[in-house]
Design a protein around this motif. Structure first.
Motif, PDB file in Angstrom:
ATOM      1  N   SER A   1       0.942  -1.192  -0.149  1.00  0.00           N
ATOM      2  CA  SER A   1      -0.010  -0.018  -0.096  1.00  0.00           C
ATOM      3  C   SER A   1       0.926   1.200  -0.121  1.00  0.00           C
ATOM      4  CB  SER A   1      -0.951   0.097   1.182  1.00  0.00           C
ATOM      5  OG  SER A   1      -1.963  -0.933   1.033  1.00  0.00           O
ATOM      6  N   LEU A   2       1.849   1.237   0.856  1.00  0.00           N
ATOM      7  CA  LEU A   2       2.662   2.300   0.902  1.00  0.00           C
ATOM      8  C   LEU A   2       3.600   2.678  -0.632  1.00  0.00           C
ATOM      9  CD1 LEU A   2       4.632   2.270   4.286  1.00  0.00           C
ATOM     10  CD2 LEU A   2       2.780   3.671   3.452  1.00  0.00           C
ATOM     11  N   LYS A   3       3.752   1.471  -1.244  1.00  0.00           N
ATOM     12  CA  LYS A   3       4.394   1.821  -2.541  1.00  0.00           C
ATOM     13  C   LYS A   3       3.361   2.360  -3.388  1.00  0.00           C
ATOM     14  CE  LYS A   3       6.674  -1.740  -4.375  1.00  0.00           C
ATOM     15  NZ  LYS A   3       7.158  -3.010  -4.972  1.00  0.00           N
TER      16      LYS A   3
ATOM     17  N   ASN B 220      -5.869   8.767  -4.949  1.00  0.00           N
ATOM     18  CA  ASN B 220      -5.524   7.650  -4.921  1.00  0.00           C
ATOM     19  C   ASN B 220      -4.219   7.570  -3.873  1.00  0.00           C
ATOM     20  OD1 ASN B 220      -7.068   6.277  -6.949  1.00  0.00           O
ATOM     21  ND2 ASN B 220      -5.984   7.280  -8.348  1.00  0.00           N
ATOM     22  N   ALA B 221      -3.308   8.533  -3.866  1.00  0.00           N
ATOM     23  CA  ALA B 221      -2.450   8.305  -2.663  1.00  0.00           C
ATOM     24  C   ALA B 221      -3.123   8.212  -1.330  1.00  0.00           C
ATOM     25  CB  ALA B 221      -1.508   9.551  -2.893  1.00  0.00           C
ATOM     26  N   PHE B 222      -4.080   9.019  -1.165  1.00  0.00           N
ATOM     27  CA  PHE B 222      -4.514   8.927   0.139  1.00  0.00           C
ATOM     28  C   PHE B 222      -5.431   7.553   0.539  1.00  0.00           C
ATOM     29  CE2 PHE B 222      -8.455   9.954   2.968  1.00  0.00           C
ATOM     30  CZ  PHE B 222      -7.599  10.423   3.919  1.00  0.00           C
ATOM     31  N   ASN B 223      -5.996   7.237  -0.470  1.00  0.00           N
ATOM     32  CA  ASN B 223      -6.581   5.782  -0.229  1.00  0.00           C
ATOM     33  C   ASN B 223      -5.578   5.007  -0.063  1.00  0.00           C
ATOM     34  OD1 ASN B 223      -9.124   6.905  -0.667  1.00  0.00           O
ATOM     35  ND2 ASN B 223      -9.248   6.452  -2.923  1.00  0.00           N
ATOM     36  N   HIS B 224      -4.603   4.874  -0.714  1.00  0.00           N
ATOM     37  CA  HIS B 224      -3.446   3.732  -0.476  1.00  0.00           C
ATOM     38  C   HIS B 224      -2.717   4.014   1.130  1.00  0.00           C
ATOM     39  CE1 HIS B 224      -3.771   1.670  -4.088  1.00  0.00           C
ATOM     40  NE2 HIS B 224      -3.632   2.432  -4.822  1.00  0.00           N
ATOM     41  N   SER B 225      -2.666   5.430   1.281  1.00  0.00           N
ATOM     42  CA  SER B 225      -1.994   5.534   2.482  1.00  0.00           C
ATOM     43  C   SER B 225      -2.990   5.172   3.681  1.00  0.00           C
ATOM     44  CB  SER B 225      -1.705   7.036   2.673  1.00  0.00           C
ATOM     45  OG  SER B 225      -0.913   7.641   1.775  1.00  0.00           O
ATOM     46  N   VAL B 226      -4.183   5.403   3.594  1.00  0.00           N
ATOM     47  CA  VAL B 226      -5.045   4.788   4.624  1.00  0.00           C
ATOM     48  C   VAL B 226      -5.157   3.337   4.659  1.00  0.00           C
ATOM     49  CG1 VAL B 226      -7.511   4.841   5.258  1.00  0.00           C
ATOM     50  CG2 VAL B 226      -6.554   6.964   4.503  1.00  0.00           C
ATOM     51  N   ASP B 227      -5.116   2.445   3.778  1.00  0.00           N
ATOM     52  CA  ASP B 227      -5.010   1.280   3.791  1.00  0.00           C
ATOM     53  C   ASP B 227      -3.633   0.770   4.416  1.00  0.00           C
ATOM     54  OD1 ASP B 227      -7.282   0.934   2.191  1.00  0.00           O
ATOM     55  OD2 ASP B 227      -6.206   0.596   0.326  1.00  0.00           O
TER      56      ASP B 227
ATOM     57  N   TRP C 142     -15.311  -0.571   1.986  1.00  0.00           N
ATOM     58  CA  TRP C 142     -15.386  -0.662   3.489  1.00  0.00           C
ATOM     59  C   TRP C 142     -14.207   0.202   4.234  1.00  0.00           C
ATOM     60  CZ3 TRP C 142     -19.943  -2.308   4.156  1.00  0.00           C
ATOM     61  CH2 TRP C 142     -20.386  -3.326   3.577  1.00  0.00           C
ATOM     62  N   ARG C 143     -13.654   0.773   3.535  1.00  0.00           N
ATOM     63  CA  ARG C 143     -12.553   1.797   3.902  1.00  0.00           C
ATOM     64  C   ARG C 143     -12.901   2.627   5.174  1.00  0.00           C
ATOM     65  NH1 ARG C 143     -10.469   4.013  -0.380  1.00  0.00           N
ATOM     66  NH2 ARG C 143      -8.887   2.017  -0.582  1.00  0.00           N
ATOM     67  N   ALA C 144     -14.344   3.368   5.039  1.00  0.00           N
ATOM     68  CA  ALA C 144     -14.731   4.080   5.988  1.00  0.00           C
ATOM     69  C   ALA C 144     -15.192   3.316   7.407  1.00  0.00           C
ATOM     70  CB  ALA C 144     -15.758   5.063   5.550  1.00  0.00           C
TER      71      ALA C 144
ATOM     72  N   GLU D  71     -11.664  12.218   2.876  1.00  0.00           N
ATOM     73  CA  GLU D  71     -12.415  11.344   1.889  1.00  0.00           C
ATOM     74  C   GLU D  71     -13.457  11.968   1.297  1.00  0.00           C
ATOM     75  OE1 GLU D  71     -12.362   8.688   0.023  1.00  0.00           O
ATOM     76  OE2 GLU D  71     -11.994   7.414   1.820  1.00  0.00           O
ATOM     77  N   THR D  72     -14.146  13.008   2.025  1.00  0.00           N
ATOM     78  CA  THR D  72     -15.491  13.561   1.244  1.00  0.00           C
ATOM     79  C   THR D  72     -14.992  15.112   0.791  1.00  0.00           C
ATOM     80  OG1 THR D  72     -16.010  14.561   3.362  1.00  0.00           O
ATOM     81  CG2 THR D  72     -16.883  12.424   2.724  1.00  0.00           C
ATOM     82  N   MET D  73     -13.416  15.264   0.855  1.00  0.00           N
ATOM     83  CA  MET D  73     -13.055  16.536   0.227  1.00  0.00           C
ATOM     84  C   MET D  73     -13.767  17.753   0.726  1.00  0.00           C
ATOM     85  SD  MET D  73     -12.366  15.172  -3.832  1.00  0.00           S
ATOM     86  CE  MET D  73     -11.390  16.273  -4.198  1.00  0.00           C
TER      87      MET D  73
END
Length: 260
Positions: free
Chosen positions: A156-158, A185-192, A208-210, A230-232
């Motif tokens: 995920s960090l990569k 996309n960067a934010f989503n992967h960072s959260v993962d 299901w991220r939230a 997430e909701t900008m």
């Protein structure tokens, strides 16, 4: 309320969807986590001794031997069941890929994990046994001692770092529309990555991220702060660069502080 798996084996047997010799049967997915709805499928996994031959001729690719997964589909009381068949050998190969030894190797086989192999790794920690649970308990112990958590974090960090670099380059070119999309996309992967570091796995299921963040509410990124990004909430379409730079800073902070 989670799904009752006590009748799963009997239902499979009654439909001739269970081999005579098998290692275990377990279920996963949103129903098992208590997040399902009336139209949710039940994901059922059968670990066989010999390769199953699907009656619907549906397979998916894995980087294992054999290199395909067999599937069946059926309906039980109006709910669709997706039944996935793994050989015991395939499971062993996946576990071997995320061993501490393989993770320490610069060319380790953990780099060859396919989508469905990662999905299995992410499902096992919350799966529900349909038998006595001995196989699942033993496999979870092996997972806990392996590097699978580290593998999922690194992956995920990569991805997050790659999109962060894209966003920076797009800002430099003045391509702010693309920079916004790359930053999301960067934010989503960072959260993962953050979630995986805290034992909540599910990078392949962003819907299901939230829910996972609500459970964790981590100090590094509390749920309300996560949800605002997430909701900008602070996004100004006339001045997108400010949101991009602020969100990239959040990604970079996660990348620096998450422990692999």
């Amino acid at each position: 309320m989670t799904y009752d798996t006590s009748g799963v084996i009997a239902e499979l047997k009654s439909r001739n969807l269970l081999p005579d010799a098998y290692e275990t049967v377990f279920a996963s997915g949103s129903l098992i986590r208590g997040w399902g709805n009336p139209t949710s499928d039940l994901d059922v996994h059968v670990v066989t001794r010999d390769r199953w031959t699907s009656t619907i001729d549906e397979t998916n690719h894995v980087a294992l031997e054999p290199n395909t997964l067999q599937y069946e589909g059926t309906f039980v009381d109006g709910r669709r069941w997706d039944v996935e068949y793994w050989t015991a050998s395939q499971i062993e190969q996946v576990l071997s890929k995320v061993s501490q030894e393989q993770f320490a190797d610069a060319q380790g086989t953990w780099r060859t994990l396919s989508y469905h192999e990662i999905a299995m790794l992410e499902r096992l920690p919350y799966a529900a046994a349909a038998d006595d649970g001995a196989w699942l308990e033993g496999t979870r112990e092996r997972l806990a001692a392996s590097a699978h958590r580290s593998v999922l974090i690194v992956n995920s960090l990569k991805q997050a770092d790659s999109y962060t670099e894209d966003a920076a380059g797009q800002i430099a070119r003045g391509d702010l529309y693309s920079a916004v999309l790359a930053t999301k996309n960067a934010f989503n992967h960072s959260v993962d990555a953050l979630q995986a570091s805290l034992g909540q796995f599910g990078s392949l299921w962003p819907k299901w991220r939230a829910r996972r963040m609500e459970i964790l509410d981590p100090a590094l990124l509390p749920f309300e702060a996560y949800w605002a990004v997430e909701t900008m909430r602070s996004f100004d379409p006339d001045h997108p660069r400010k949101w991009v730079e602020e969100t990239i800073a959040v990604c970079q902070r996660i990348s620096m502080e998450v422990s692999v």
